[in-house]
Write a protein that holds these residues in place. Structure first.
Motif, PDB file in Angstrom:
ATOM      1  N   LEU A  25       0.812  -1.215   0.000  1.00 28.63           N
ATOM      2  CA  LEU A  25       0.000   0.000   0.000  1.00 28.63           C
ATOM      3  C   LEU A  25       0.847   1.269   0.000  1.00 28.63           C
ATOM      4  O   LEU A  25       0.309   2.358  -0.230  1.00 28.63           O
ATOM      5  N   ALA A  26       2.138   1.146   0.235  1.00 27.67           N
ATOM      6  CA  ALA A  26       3.015   2.318   0.171  1.00 27.67           C
ATOM      7  C   ALA A  26       3.060   2.888  -1.247  1.00 27.67           C
ATOM      8  O   ALA A  26       3.363   4.068  -1.433  1.00 27.67           O
ATOM      9  N   VAL A  67      -4.275   1.312   8.251  1.00 26.19           N
ATOM     10  CA  VAL A  67      -4.843   1.220   6.897  1.00 26.19           C
ATOM     11  C   VAL A  67      -6.293   1.678   6.999  1.00 26.19           C
ATOM     12  O   VAL A  67      -6.935   1.497   8.032  1.00 26.19           O
ATOM     13  N   GLU A  68      -6.792   2.264   5.912  1.00 24.64           N
ATOM     14  CA  GLU A  68      -8.200   2.654   5.865  1.00 24.64           C
ATOM     15  C   GLU A  68      -8.740   2.410   4.464  1.00 24.64           C
ATOM     16  O   GLU A  68      -7.974   2.259   3.501  1.00 24.64           O
ATOM     17  N   VAL A  69     -10.061   2.359   4.367  1.00 22.70           N
ATOM     18  CA  VAL A  69     -10.695   2.198   3.058  1.00 22.70           C
ATOM     19  C   VAL A  69     -10.520   3.500   2.292  1.00 22.70           C
ATOM     20  O   VAL A  69     -10.774   4.585   2.813  1.00 22.70           O
ATOM     21  N   ASP A  70     -10.046   3.391   1.066  1.00 24.34           N
ATOM     22  CA  ASP A  70      -9.869   4.556   0.203  1.00 24.34           C
ATOM     23  C   ASP A  70     -11.166   4.823  -0.563  1.00 24.34           C
ATOM     24  O   ASP A  70     -11.700   5.920  -0.537  1.00 24.34           O
ATOM     25  N   TYR A  83      -7.906  -0.044  -0.443  1.00 30.41           N
ATOM     26  CA  TYR A  83      -7.350   0.365   0.847  1.00 30.41           C
ATOM     27  C   TYR A  83      -6.155   1.271   0.617  1.00 30.41           C
ATOM     28  O   TYR A  83      -5.507   1.216  -0.427  1.00 30.41           O
ATOM     29  N   ARG A  84      -5.844   2.098   1.624  1.00 27.92           N
ATOM     30  CA  ARG A  84      -4.669   2.962   1.559  1.00 27.92           C
ATOM     31  C   ARG A  84      -4.027   3.034   2.940  1.00 27.92           C
ATOM     32  O   ARG A  84      -4.674   2.788   3.959  1.00 27.92           O
ATOM     33  N   LEU A  85      -2.753   3.389   2.941  1.00 34.30           N
ATOM     34  CA  LEU A  85      -2.035   3.617   4.194  1.00 34.30           C
ATOM     35  C   LEU A  85      -2.551   4.892   4.841  1.00 34.30           C
ATOM     36  O   LEU A  85      -2.832   5.867   4.157  1.00 34.30           O
TER      37      LEU A  85
END
Length: 132
Positions: A25-26, A67-70, A83-85
């Motif tokens: 996710l980076a 992490v969270e939902v983008d 997902y995103r950091l």
């Protein structure tokens, strides 16, 4: 009562699947299948995350605020969640990567010192020559 720092989740080393998910996710937001493929490629096929392991790791990372939902989209009548950091996730990945790098550097330094103290002999464990 005294608590060992290692007992706190934010101070324990990440499990390899979690580390590899954060690393994937980076690069930017990704959905589960994309994360799974990145993990497999970045580990040169050594790590393959099955759906249960992948989504279990993602759920723990979301719960930890790393992490969270983008966003979500529907593709071929199926929901695809990206997902995103988080900022905290990026900081944790950075700290964990630096910790692993320092440990690897220390191990290589020790092997080099051992090799230097035993000229003409291979390093035990079948490693052969280890670059200095």
């Amino acid at each position: 009562m005294f608590l060992d720092m290692a007992s706190k989740p934010e101070h324990r080393p990440l499990q390899e699947p979690a580390f590899l998910v954060l690393s994937a996710l980076a690069q930017g937001p990704a959905h589960g299948y994309g994360i799974s493929k990145d993990v497999e490629e970045s580990s040169e096929g050594r790590v393959t995350l099955r759906a249960g392991t992948l989504y279990g790791a993602i759920d723990r990372l979301v719960a930890a605020g790393l992490v969270e939902v983008d966003h979500e989209e529907v593709v071929d009548s199926r929901l695809r969640r990206y997902y995103r950091l988080t900022v905290a996730g990026g900081a944790r990945l950075d700290a964990e990567a630096r910790r692993a790098e320092a440990q690897a550097r220390q191990a290589l330094d020790r092997l080099a010192a051992r090799r230097a103290s035993r000229p003409g002999r291979a390093v035990a464990g079948g490693l052969g020559e280890v670059p200095a």
